[in-house]
Design a protein around this motif. Sequence first.
Motif, mmCIF file in Angstrom:
data_model
loop_
_atom_site.group_PDB
_atom_site.id
_atom_site.type_symbol
_atom_site.label_atom_id
_atom_site.label_comp_id
_atom_site.label_asym_id
_atom_site.label_seq_id
_atom_site.Cartn_x
_atom_site.Cartn_y
_atom_site.Cartn_z
ATOM 1 N N VAL A 39 12.512 7.261 15.433
ATOM 2 C CA VAL A 39 13.708 6.436 15.362
ATOM 3 C C VAL A 39 14.180 6.386 13.911
ATOM 4 N N LEU A 40 13.212 6.142 13.017
ATOM 5 C CA LEU A 40 13.550 6.078 11.598
ATOM 6 C C LEU A 40 12.635 7.027 10.850
ATOM 7 N N ALA A 41 13.215 7.870 10.022
ATOM 8 C CA ALA A 41 12.412 8.776 9.205
ATOM 9 C C ALA A 41 12.851 8.648 7.758
ATOM 10 N N VAL A 42 11.905 8.253 6.906
ATOM 11 C CA VAL A 42 12.220 8.066 5.498
ATOM 12 C C VAL A 42 11.397 9.048 4.681
ATOM 13 N N ARG A 43 12.066 9.800 3.793
ATOM 14 C CA ARG A 43 11.350 10.816 3.025
ATOM 15 C C ARG A 43 11.569 10.607 1.533
ATOM 16 N N ASP A 44 10.462 10.482 0.816
ATOM 17 C CA ASP A 44 10.508 10.423 -0.661
ATOM 18 C C ASP A 44 11.500 9.424 -1.191
ATOM 19 N N LEU A 45 11.573 8.290 -0.543
ATOM 20 C CA LEU A 45 12.525 7.268 -0.957
ATOM 21 C C LEU A 45 12.052 6.602 -2.229
ATOM 22 N N ALA A 46 12.992 6.375 -3.137
ATOM 23 C CA ALA A 46 12.626 5.745 -4.404
ATOM 24 C C ALA A 46 13.782 4.900 -4.900
ATOM 25 N N LYS A 47 13.468 3.854 -5.678
ATOM 26 C CA LYS A 47 14.517 3.024 -6.285
ATOM 27 C C LYS A 47 14.082 2.574 -7.657
ATOM 28 N N ASN A 48 14.916 2.858 -8.638
ATOM 29 C CA ASN A 48 14.641 2.413 -10.005
ATOM 30 C C ASN A 48 15.755 1.515 -10.490
ATOM 31 N N PHE A 49 15.383 0.411 -11.135
ATOM 32 C CA PHE A 49 16.374 -0.400 -11.844
ATOM 33 C C PHE A 49 16.102 -0.204 -13.325
ATOM 34 N N GLY A 50 16.740 0.782 -13.929
ATOM 35 C CA GLY A 50 16.442 1.072 -15.330
ATOM 36 C C GLY A 50 15.004 1.545 -15.449
ATOM 37 N N ALA A 51 14.194 0.815 -16.206
ATOM 38 C CA ALA A 51 12.804 1.225 -16.394
ATOM 39 C C ALA A 51 11.890 0.691 -15.306
ATOM 40 N N VAL A 52 12.428 -0.201 -14.477
ATOM 41 C CA VAL A 52 11.589 -0.815 -13.448
ATOM 42 C C VAL A 52 11.620 0.015 -12.169
ATOM 43 N N THR A 53 10.433 0.398 -11.692
ATOM 44 C CA THR A 53 10.356 1.128 -10.429
ATOM 45 C C THR A 53 10.123 0.129 -9.314
ATOM 46 N N ALA A 54 11.134 -0.061 -8.482
ATOM 47 C CA ALA A 54 10.982 -0.989 -7.368
ATOM 48 C C ALA A 54 10.378 -0.293 -6.160
ATOM 49 N N ALA A 55 10.590 1.012 -6.065
ATOM 50 C CA ALA A 55 10.037 1.755 -4.928
ATOM 51 C C ALA A 55 9.866 3.210 -5.327
ATOM 52 N N ALA A 56 8.820 3.848 -4.807
ATOM 53 C CA ALA A 56 8.581 5.265 -5.117
ATOM 54 C C ALA A 56 7.775 5.929 -4.010
ATOM 55 N N ASN A 57 8.044 7.188 -3.763
ATOM 56 C CA ASN A 57 7.269 7.997 -2.799
ATOM 57 C C ASN A 57 7.147 7.343 -1.429
ATOM 58 N N ILE A 58 8.220 6.749 -0.957
ATOM 59 C CA ILE A 58 8.125 6.123 0.364
ATOM 60 C C ILE A 58 8.356 7.178 1.430
ATOM 61 N N ASN A 59 7.305 7.450 2.219
ATOM 62 C CA ASN A 59 7.416 8.385 3.335
ATOM 63 C C ASN A 59 6.929 7.699 4.592
ATOM 64 N N VAL A 60 7.822 7.479 5.525
ATOM 65 C CA VAL A 60 7.460 6.751 6.754
ATOM 66 C C VAL A 60 8.192 7.329 7.937
ATOM 67 N N GLU A 61 7.513 7.369 9.086
ATOM 68 C CA GLU A 61 8.217 7.689 10.326
ATOM 69 C C GLU A 61 7.889 6.626 11.347
ATOM 70 N N ILE A 62 8.909 6.095 11.960
ATOM 71 C CA ILE A 62 8.696 5.028 12.942
ATOM 72 C C ILE A 62 9.174 5.522 14.297
ATOM 73 N N ALA A 63 8.300 5.389 15.281
ATOM 74 C CA ALA A 63 8.630 5.909 16.612
ATOM 75 C C ALA A 63 9.250 4.827 17.484
ATOM 76 N N GLU A 64 9.835 5.284 18.570
ATOM 77 C CA GLU A 64 10.496 4.410 19.535
ATOM 78 C C GLU A 64 9.604 3.247 19.968
ATOM 79 N N GLN A 65 10.145 2.047 19.928
ATOM 80 C CA GLN A 65 9.490 0.834 20.408
ATOM 81 C C GLN A 65 8.176 0.499 19.722
ATOM 82 N N GLU A 66 7.930 1.057 18.578
ATOM 83 C CA GLU A 66 6.759 0.635 17.804
ATOM 84 C C GLU A 66 7.007 -0.754 17.252
#
Lengths: 298, 316, 265
Positions: free
Chosen positions: C4-31
């Motif tokens: 249902v949802l597939a996230v690959r290598d998601l990352a978020k930086n606010f300047g020098a602050v890393t809020a998210a990095a290397n997010i890899n997730v797959e979510i299946a139906e009705q999980e």
Amino acid sequence: MQLAAVVLVDGLVYASYLFMVGVGLTVIFGVQRVLNVTHGAFFAFGAYMSATLIGLWYGADLPAFGGFLMILAAAVIVGVVLGVIIERGLLKFLYDRDEHIVVLATFAAFLVLEDVILLVWGHDPYYAFQPMQLLGSTRIAGLAFDNFNLSMIGISAALATGLWYALRRTTWGKMLRAVIFDREISRAMGINVTAVFLGTFIIGSMLAALGGAYLAPTISVQPGIGVEVIVLAFAVVVIGGMGSIPGALIGAIVVGISRAAAIHMLPQIELFVIYGIMAAVLIWRPEGLFAPVTARKI
Amino acid sequence: MTRLIDRTVIGLTAAAVLFGLLALLLPDWVRFIATQSFARGAVALGLLVLWRTGLVSFGHALFFAIGAYAAAFVQRALVNDAFVMTLAGMLGGGLMAFALGFLLCRYRGIFFALLNMAFSMVLWGLLAKNEALGSTDGMGVASPEFFGVELDGGATHLALFYFALSSALVFAIGVHLYLRSTLGSMSTAVRENEIRLEYLGYSAARAVHVKYVISGVLGGFGGALMAMVVGQVDPDSMAYWTISGEFVFIAILGGTGNVGATFIGALAFEAIRSAAFQWAPTVWQLIMGGTLLAIIMFLPNGLWSMVARLRERRAS
Amino acid sequence: MSAVLAVRDLAKNFGAVTAAANINVEIAEQEVVGVIGANGAGKTTFVNMVTGYLPPSAGEIDFLGRSILGLRPRAITRLGISRSFQVAQVFASETVFDNMLIAFGVAEMRGPGLLRILHTESRARRVAEQLERYRISEYRDVIASSLPQGVRKLLDIAMAMVSKPRLIMLDEPTSGISIEEKFDIMDIIMGALREARTTVLFIEHDMEIVERYVSRVLAFYQGEIICDAPTAEALKDPKVKEFVIGKEYHRGRAGDEGKGEKAGA
């Protein structure tokens, strides 16, 4: 060359009294979050009071240069009396209301005060040229400029410097900046916010009145001068940044020079060029050119 | 509550019919003032739509002036017909609101208010210095014809009155039904919680844009009507910032709780002003200012709140 | 079954602050997936990115096979992802009924339909059904700002569910709710979500809730996922214990654990 001189001098003169009116407006907004339309009435009262006092002074044949004291006296009287009446008599009850309602209330107070002027001074124009005549004139680039007008530039510059110093170096200034930054935290730290509100409003009113009082000798003081100045002051404050004193200075200079340039070079745009700039600033940088740093609430 | 023709629609229609019948017995000058009230009330109705969205404009004289000048212009350039002139005013106001709306729909609070004011003063400045449009003297507006029929002075004013009354009724019902629709209800959503609206699936900016256009059309209508009634358009009495202030004054005076309230506010405003001119001409501004202050302090929901209170008392 | 949802290598930086990095997730139906982690670990940032509120600095997000990167929240809602908020986002001056009415109106109407009357009989019926589904019918005419916290959260979720999303992301559904009420509220929520066959992802601090309602756990720490496993396994994972739970987790002492979790997290 002559044109440049005229535009520059006229523009700066114009900017001077707009700064006086604008700086009071911007500080009142910064501290109390009130867009004070009544400011226009303070300006007008200052002009009328100044004209009256000057007339009385010279009528009584008192020493010539005392006339300038009358300008100051007018500003102080108007600022204190009207400032107290409006802040304690009206605004005090409205600080928790919607910001638009407060503006409307100050607009209503403005209407009332405009009629008070008519009641006290009538419809006829007042003239008080004596201080202006006293100072004579100077030639710049082949044109004669009244020294009185030039002195206005000096007074405003001194005012700007004085305010900057007061804000940066004195305790009172620090308290003011604290309240501008965050009202609640200031209160929590023991600052008497009510006193700061009243004090700021009185000072702001005095400055507006000073603008009118100082201008009075150069114009015919008549009904309607308040209406025109307040909307120009809005433009000054918006352009410079609402709540910023250096912003009011820059805004006043921008408005002053633009108006002078328009009058002397392109009269058709004279009336709207200022509001065009105001709109442009609101579009490009709504906080103004010199917006004070505001705290980001978590 | 689910019917199209609800209590408010019936009430508005009844009020309009009653007033229309009553007006036959009233002297000319009362109808003259009433017609002007409908013009101003229409602009205030537009402000009501914005108010419900949490927005106040200090510059609606912009649309009022556009409507007025458009009507005057169309009369000279095209045809002297009341309906065409009115439509021109509405179109002018609507188009300007549509264009400016792209920009303004992203502003809120005092910035929205001031940006509107800035634009209205730009128009004022343009008009005041424009020789072709008469500068500060403005232009005259001749008596309009109705569907090609030219009427004499008194009859024209009568026709304008009923034209204004019926238009006001149509607009009031229209805005009322609009506010009951999903799009109209988004006013509440934008005012209360824009993030929530976004996540429910609609753009707050677009909702505001629509409401702004509605207020522009109403503003243009008001201006066109006023132009025909007073026979004159000029920048000082139509585009200046104090005129914008009057519209907001009227909206507050009437109250924003009901679409009919804005017209009650406009009528009250005109009544107070005329009375002040008549009996206390030296202090009429003082009276107006004092009235506004009194409303703000003691009757914050406007004159309508008195009506609403009476209704509640009768119900219980 | 495709994710249902597939996230690959998601990352978020606010300047020098890393809020998210290397997010890899797959979510299946009705999980039903639980997202745990200390405050500031990146959980809400993740939800904000998936729902379009925050643009990621890098990575891909696919929903039902197509990319939703760069879309605004309103578009993503229309495609089928909804969310609830840590602080319930409702229309505070309106009644519960009117809140729901607006939610239904916006979800159901498009184009000219938006000009139709909002409060119709059929819509009112649907509102009543939804209120009943979330057991808040008795608060129908209460102004939202006066609601008890638990009811307000239920309203928030009920409004998010109006659009019948395929995937819903709940941000701390039980935060601010008393320990006695937590399970009742969660039973209502999860019951309704299951009935709607919605895939669920929720952020939670309370490990008892996580244990009871969730089949799979994503543990966040300093912006990265340090564990992605079935619940029992995840809660025993040493990294999770060290960086999320904070101490040995004891069963059956609901009062202590609730407070302990909050102090450690």
